[in-house]
Structures are given as C-alpha cells and as structure tokens.
Write an enzyme that holds these catalytic residues in place. Structure first.
Site, PDB file in Angstrom:
ATOM      1  N   THR A  13      76.836 -15.090   9.259  1.00 35.08           N
ATOM      2  CA  THR A  13      76.780 -14.825  10.701  1.00 35.08           C
ATOM      3  C   THR A  13      78.048 -15.268  11.420  1.00 35.08           C
ATOM      4  O   THR A  13      78.530 -14.593  12.331  1.00 35.08           O
ATOM      5  CB  THR A  13      75.561 -15.548  11.322  1.00 35.08           C
ATOM      6  OG1 THR A  13      74.381 -15.157  10.616  1.00 35.08           O
ATOM      7  CG2 THR A  13      75.416 -15.221  12.790  1.00 35.08           C
ATOM      8  N   ARG A  14      78.619 -16.385  10.980  1.00 35.84           N
ATOM      9  CA  ARG A  14      79.804 -16.912  11.665  1.00 35.84           C
ATOM     10  C   ARG A  14      81.069 -16.092  11.415  1.00 35.84           C
ATOM     11  O   ARG A  14      82.095 -16.310  12.059  1.00 35.84           O
ATOM     12  CB  ARG A  14      80.037 -18.366  11.248  1.00 35.84           C
ATOM     13  CG  ARG A  14      79.077 -19.336  11.920  1.00 35.84           C
ATOM     14  CD  ARG A  14      79.440 -20.761  11.620  1.00 35.84           C
ATOM     15  NE  ARG A  14      79.024 -21.168  10.281  1.00 35.84           N
ATOM     16  CZ  ARG A  14      79.518 -22.213   9.630  1.00 35.84           C
ATOM     17  NH1 ARG A  14      80.473 -22.939  10.175  1.00 35.84           N
ATOM     18  NH2 ARG A  14      79.073 -22.529   8.443  1.00 35.84           N
ATOM     19  N   MET A  15      80.988 -15.131  10.498  1.00 37.48           N
ATOM     20  CA  MET A  15      82.137 -14.246  10.283  1.00 37.48           C
ATOM     21  C   MET A  15      82.284 -13.240  11.423  1.00 37.48           C
ATOM     22  O   MET A  15      83.279 -12.535  11.518  1.00 37.48           O
ATOM     23  CB  MET A  15      81.989 -13.495   8.952  1.00 37.48           C
ATOM     24  CG  MET A  15      82.051 -14.364   7.723  1.00 37.48           C
ATOM     25  SD  MET A  15      83.591 -15.282   7.543  1.00 37.48           S
ATOM     26  CE  MET A  15      84.773 -13.967   7.254  1.00 37.48           C
ATOM     27  N   ARG A  16      81.255 -13.173  12.280  1.00 40.37           N
ATOM     28  CA  ARG A  16      81.257 -12.256  13.431  1.00 40.37           C
ATOM     29  C   ARG A  16      81.472 -10.818  12.977  1.00 40.37           C
ATOM     30  O   ARG A  16      82.272 -10.062  13.526  1.00 40.37           O
ATOM     31  CB  ARG A  16      82.311 -12.683  14.465  1.00 40.37           C
ATOM     32  CG  ARG A  16      82.108 -14.108  14.955  1.00 40.37           C
ATOM     33  CD  ARG A  16      82.979 -14.450  16.139  1.00 40.37           C
ATOM     34  NE  ARG A  16      84.376 -14.620  15.828  1.00 40.37           N
ATOM     35  CZ  ARG A  16      84.899 -15.759  15.365  1.00 40.37           C
ATOM     36  NH1 ARG A  16      84.123 -16.818  15.159  1.00 40.37           N
ATOM     37  NH2 ARG A  16      86.184 -15.849  15.126  1.00 40.37           N
TER      38      ARG A  16
END
Length: 246
Positions: A13-16
């Site tokens: 998720t944090r890879m956007r």
C-alpha cells in the site's frame, strides 16, 4: 534436498500504486526477479507465494516456479503454511524462506545460512543485521523485528515492531527475515501459530520462540553488508535501494 519459499503476496500500500509491490522495478528489473536471479542457481524450482493480483506476478515470472496462493493476507506464518501445502515431504530436508521485496539479497548469504543450519543441526537459523542507528540511510530498518537474546547471548526470540516495548525498539540487531528451517520440524509447528498479537496475523517469527520453548537449537548469523537486508515498502526506499544496485 533444499527448498526455497519466496513471500511475494503483499499489496504494498505504501508504494502508492495498484501494482503488486514485488513487480516494481529496480533499475529496469522487477524486485522479485532480481531476488530469483540471485538464488535460482541454488534452488531449481522455488515456491512463490502470491496473493494480491497474483495472476500478474505469475504472468511476469512465468511458469517455471511452483505457485502457492495465500487467499487472505494473514501474515508470514500463514504464507509459509500455504507454500508447504504445495510440497511433498519426500527428500525435503531444509526450507529456506525469504521475503520477495529484498532485491539486494545475495547467494553467498543464503549459502552461509544453509551451512550454519546444517552444521548446527538447528531447527531454525536466521540472518540478522546490526545497524548503527535508524536514521537517514538506515531508516528502512526502523520497523524491522528486533532480535531478543538471552543472558548466554543466544537468540531467544524475535519481536515485531508493532508488539515491541519502547526498550526493545532501541535494540539495533534486527531481523532480515531470511530463514533456514529443518523441514520436518517446520511442518510439525507451522500450523500451531497464533494470531494473538498487535497485527492479528500469524507471525513466522513466533517459531523462534517455539523452538526455544521446546529446547531446540536456534542459530543466527550476521549479514556481512547490512545494505543487503534493505527491503522496499515505499518509493523512497526503492530509490535508496537503486543506489546500491548494479
């Protein structure tokens, strides 16, 4: 016979991005492909655990691997259980587990890990990294699990960041998430993991505590270059890793 399991089911998720995390590229090569290129000479047919948009991972990597599907994101322990369901016990001596988002992993480190487990006849061997701090270039390591050692200096357990106390979070020896297990021992214990933790997941790290509780041997070796333990969870970490890639 040694078997490799690669945990490649995360969404990231944090890879956007909607792309599976392990398919993001580092200098033109998908993260998980770099890892496979390094380790395939040791393990002819790894098991790749897929989950989020697993069909895309499978399409990129091709059909030369064994694929195990983790139906729900219930943690690393559950992912390994899914992988082991795909394996026969015949001739299987050792299970090596690595995360699919560590593209700087080296063949040398995994060969050292296997040798350490074999020589000690340990049920678990783990690679650790001792970091100078958790700032700047080392910020990636902040949320890694911490290695707990007893008075004799032996590994007593691994505590995940979410479950760690304030004092435990100051420990500078971190878990790289590279493991070698005695296959029979792991088969007997992987199904006994609990979700009684902050993340409500099955932690693979809990098997280290289990081993100690059963009086089994656990060994650890330190990675020679801590950059090799850098994982990728966001674009900034990907950019950092790219600086070290050839």
């Amino acid at each position: 016979m040694d078997q490799l399991i690669i945990l490649a089911g995360g969404k990231g998720t944090r890879m956007r991005s909607e792309m599976p995390k392990v398919l993001h590229v580092v200098r033109g090569v998908p993260i998980v492909q770099r890892l496979l290129d390094a380790l395939m000479p040791i393990f002819p047919k790894p098991v790749v655990v897929i989950g989020y948009r697993g069909d895309e991972v499978r399409r990129v990597l091709g059909e030369e691997f064994i694929y195990a599907e983790q139906a729900e994101p219930l943690g690393t322990g559950d992912a390994v259980r899914a992988a082991m369901d795909m394996l026969s016990d015949e001739r299987l001596e050792r299970i090596v587990v690595v995360p699919g988002d560590h593209p700087l992993i080296s063949r040398e480190t995994i060969e050292r890990l296997i040798a350490a487990q074999k020589e000690a006849k340990a049920c678990v061997a783990v690679v650790t990294a001792v970091v100078p701090n958790f700032d700047g270039e080392h910020a990636t390591f902040l949320h890694y699990g911490r290695i707990l050692r007893n008075e004799a200096g032996d590994v007593a357990g691994i505590v995940e960041w979410k479950d760690a106390s304030e004092s435990e979070r100051h420990i500078r020896e971190v878990n790289t998430s590279y493991y070698a297990f005695d296959a029979k021992w792991l088969r007997a214990h992987i199904g006994t993991l609990s979700r009684d933790n902050a993340a409500r997941e099955y932690y693979l790290t809990d098997v280290v505590r289990m081993a100690n509780e059963h009086g089994e041997r656990v060994v650890a070796l330190a990675v020679r270059d801590i950059r090799e333990a850098l994982g990728i969870n966001d674009p900034e970490q990907l950019e950092r890793v790219e600086r070290y890639c050839r």
